[in-house]
Design a protein around this motif. Sequence first.
Motif, PDB file in Angstrom:
ATOM      1  N   ALA A 143       0.829  -1.199   0.000  1.00  0.00           N
ATOM      2  CA  ALA A 143       0.000   0.000   0.000  1.00  0.00           C
ATOM      3  C   ALA A 143       0.868   1.256   0.000  1.00  0.00           C
ATOM      4  O   ALA A 143       0.583   2.229  -0.708  1.00  0.00           O
ATOM      5  CB  ALA A 143      -0.935  -0.007   1.210  1.00  0.00           C
ATOM      6  N   PHE A 144       1.934   1.240   0.790  1.00  0.00           N
ATOM      7  CA  PHE A 144       2.829   2.397   0.867  1.00  0.00           C
ATOM      8  C   PHE A 144       3.497   2.642  -0.487  1.00  0.00           C
ATOM      9  O   PHE A 144       3.550   3.772  -0.973  1.00  0.00           O
ATOM     10  CB  PHE A 144       3.885   2.144   1.946  1.00  0.00           C
ATOM     11  CG  PHE A 144       4.812   3.303   2.181  1.00  0.00           C
ATOM     12  CD1 PHE A 144       4.422   4.383   2.950  1.00  0.00           C
ATOM     13  CD2 PHE A 144       6.085   3.289   1.629  1.00  0.00           C
ATOM     14  CE1 PHE A 144       5.279   5.448   3.161  1.00  0.00           C
ATOM     15  CE2 PHE A 144       6.948   4.353   1.837  1.00  0.00           C
ATOM     16  CZ  PHE A 144       6.539   5.434   2.607  1.00  0.00           C
ATOM     17  N   LYS A 145       4.000   1.571  -1.106  1.00  0.00           N
ATOM     18  CA  LYS A 145       4.652   1.695  -2.410  1.00  0.00           C
ATOM     19  C   LYS A 145       3.681   2.223  -3.455  1.00  0.00           C
ATOM     20  O   LYS A 145       4.030   3.085  -4.271  1.00  0.00           O
ATOM     21  CB  LYS A 145       5.201   0.334  -2.843  1.00  0.00           C
ATOM     22  CG  LYS A 145       5.893   0.350  -4.202  1.00  0.00           C
ATOM     23  CD  LYS A 145       6.400  -1.032  -4.569  1.00  0.00           C
ATOM     24  CE  LYS A 145       7.067  -1.033  -5.936  1.00  0.00           C
ATOM     25  NZ  LYS A 145       7.548  -2.378  -6.323  1.00  0.00           N
ATOM     26  N   GLN A 146       2.433   1.733  -3.427  1.00  0.00           N
ATOM     27  CA  GLN A 146       1.442   2.165  -4.414  1.00  0.00           C
ATOM     28  C   GLN A 146       1.110   3.637  -4.246  1.00  0.00           C
ATOM     29  O   GLN A 146       0.972   4.376  -5.234  1.00  0.00           O
ATOM     30  CB  GLN A 146       0.165   1.325  -4.280  1.00  0.00           C
ATOM     31  CG  GLN A 146      -0.871   1.591  -5.373  1.00  0.00           C
ATOM     32  CD  GLN A 146      -0.320   1.279  -6.758  1.00  0.00           C
ATOM     33  OE1 GLN A 146       0.159   0.186  -7.005  1.00  0.00           O
ATOM     34  NE2 GLN A 146      -0.380   2.247  -7.668  1.00  0.00           N
ATOM     35  N   ARG A 147       1.018   4.106  -2.989  1.00  0.00           N
ATOM     36  CA  ARG A 147       0.719   5.517  -2.758  1.00  0.00           C
ATOM     37  C   ARG A 147       1.855   6.407  -3.276  1.00  0.00           C
ATOM     38  O   ARG A 147       1.597   7.460  -3.867  1.00  0.00           O
ATOM     39  CB  ARG A 147       0.486   5.773  -1.267  1.00  0.00           C
ATOM     40  CG  ARG A 147      -0.815   5.191  -0.737  1.00  0.00           C
ATOM     41  CD  ARG A 147      -1.214   5.815   0.589  1.00  0.00           C
ATOM     42  NE  ARG A 147      -0.235   5.555   1.637  1.00  0.00           N
ATOM     43  CZ  ARG A 147      -0.295   4.529   2.478  1.00  0.00           C
ATOM     44  NH1 ARG A 147      -1.284   3.651   2.379  1.00  0.00           N
ATOM     45  NH2 ARG A 147       0.613   4.367   3.418  1.00  0.00           N
ATOM     46  N   ILE A 148       3.088   5.976  -3.064  1.00  0.00           N
ATOM     47  CA  ILE A 148       4.221   6.756  -3.559  1.00  0.00           C
ATOM     48  C   ILE A 148       4.228   6.806  -5.087  1.00  0.00           C
ATOM     49  O   ILE A 148       4.432   7.861  -5.698  1.00  0.00           O
ATOM     50  CB  ILE A 148       5.555   6.161  -3.052  1.00  0.00           C
ATOM     51  CG1 ILE A 148       5.641   6.270  -1.525  1.00  0.00           C
ATOM     52  CG2 ILE A 148       6.741   6.875  -3.693  1.00  0.00           C
ATOM     53  CD1 ILE A 148       5.635   7.671  -0.987  1.00  0.00           C
ATOM     54  N   GLU A 149       3.969   5.666  -5.726  1.00  0.00           N
ATOM     55  CA  GLU A 149       3.941   5.622  -7.185  1.00  0.00           C
ATOM     56  C   GLU A 149       2.839   6.514  -7.735  1.00  0.00           C
ATOM     57  O   GLU A 149       3.032   7.222  -8.733  1.00  0.00           O
ATOM     58  CB  GLU A 149       3.747   4.182  -7.656  1.00  0.00           C
ATOM     59  CG  GLU A 149       4.974   3.298  -7.437  1.00  0.00           C
ATOM     60  CD  GLU A 149       4.727   1.864  -7.879  1.00  0.00           C
ATOM     61  OE1 GLU A 149       3.563   1.525  -8.188  1.00  0.00           O
ATOM     62  OE2 GLU A 149       5.701   1.086  -7.927  1.00  0.00           O
ATOM     63  N   ASN A 150       1.670   6.497  -7.102  1.00  0.00           N
ATOM     64  CA  ASN A 150       0.554   7.338  -7.549  1.00  0.00           C
ATOM     65  C   ASN A 150       0.900   8.816  -7.435  1.00  0.00           C
ATOM     66  O   ASN A 150       0.560   9.624  -8.308  1.00  0.00           O
ATOM     67  CB  ASN A 150      -0.703   7.037  -6.736  1.00  0.00           C
ATOM     68  CG  ASN A 150      -1.289   5.671  -7.052  1.00  0.00           C
ATOM     69  OD1 ASN A 150      -0.987   5.085  -8.095  1.00  0.00           O
ATOM     70  ND2 ASN A 150      -2.107   5.148  -6.165  1.00  0.00           N
ATOM     71  N   LEU A 151       1.582   9.176  -6.346  1.00  0.00           N
ATOM     72  CA  LEU A 151       1.983  10.571  -6.153  1.00  0.00           C
ATOM     73  C   LEU A 151       2.928  11.032  -7.258  1.00  0.00           C
ATOM     74  O   LEU A 151       2.775  12.121  -7.816  1.00  0.00           O
ATOM     75  CB  LEU A 151       2.647  10.746  -4.785  1.00  0.00           C
ATOM     76  CG  LEU A 151       1.735  10.793  -3.561  1.00  0.00           C
ATOM     77  CD1 LEU A 151       2.564  10.830  -2.287  1.00  0.00           C
ATOM     78  CD2 LEU A 151       0.830  12.018  -3.626  1.00  0.00           C
TER      79      LEU A 151
END
Length: 242
Positions: A143-151
């Motif tokens: 979840a953390f990695k996905q949020r960073i990628e989306n940002l």
Amino acid sequence: MAEDCNMNIKGKMTLSHSNLTLQLDDKRNLLLDGQHASINGTEMQLNAGQLHLLNSYHQKVETLAPKVATLALDAVSLANEGVSRAFNELLGEDNELVADLSGEIETLHGKLTQEFYAHDGSIRFDSSRFEDGQFLGEDFEKAFKQRIENLVQRSMGSFMIALGKQMLFNGGDMQAFEARMENFGAQLEADMEAQAGKIEARADALCADLRSLARLEDQISDEIPALASLDMIKVSASRHSM
């Protein structure tokens, strides 16, 4: 050459309000509070030397736990500083991306704090949370990695606009822009390496402390027959070229 210190806990170790509980191989629970030692609720009959060994073990764990916590928290803070300075240089101060990225890293920082500190500020530790994935487990990491990628994806337009502005400010001179960014990158790297070096030195000292704890376990298992199977801490080192 760099040395990695790998520490594994065999079994379950819990520290809460200065009570250290170790689940031994045979599922017995050893409780240490710094003054007494009991197994499954029954106080152990120990001589002064044996009790001193167990009290020393308790003290070492209680001393090491906050060192682990502050080391992890300081590493996250250093990452936040590096990310913020890098994006502020390209996108300008107080840009939305840095605010969002810092927010995500602060979430990680907060989760680490919750894992190591109780509401009353006392240090705590539960090794089982490393094993069952509750502590920064797979779901959290995804979840953390996905949020960073989306940002980052959401900010690509801002990156391109910022790059265009930087080119205009430099009169379209791409070489001048590259040179400025390279100089900034070199300075940022030097600053980060200096701070990271201090963290690495603390990590090396922590590794030495962990080895000392492992040796104390060996001494306890040799001198206290009831704890002959005590072997919670495993410390190994691997070396690789940088």
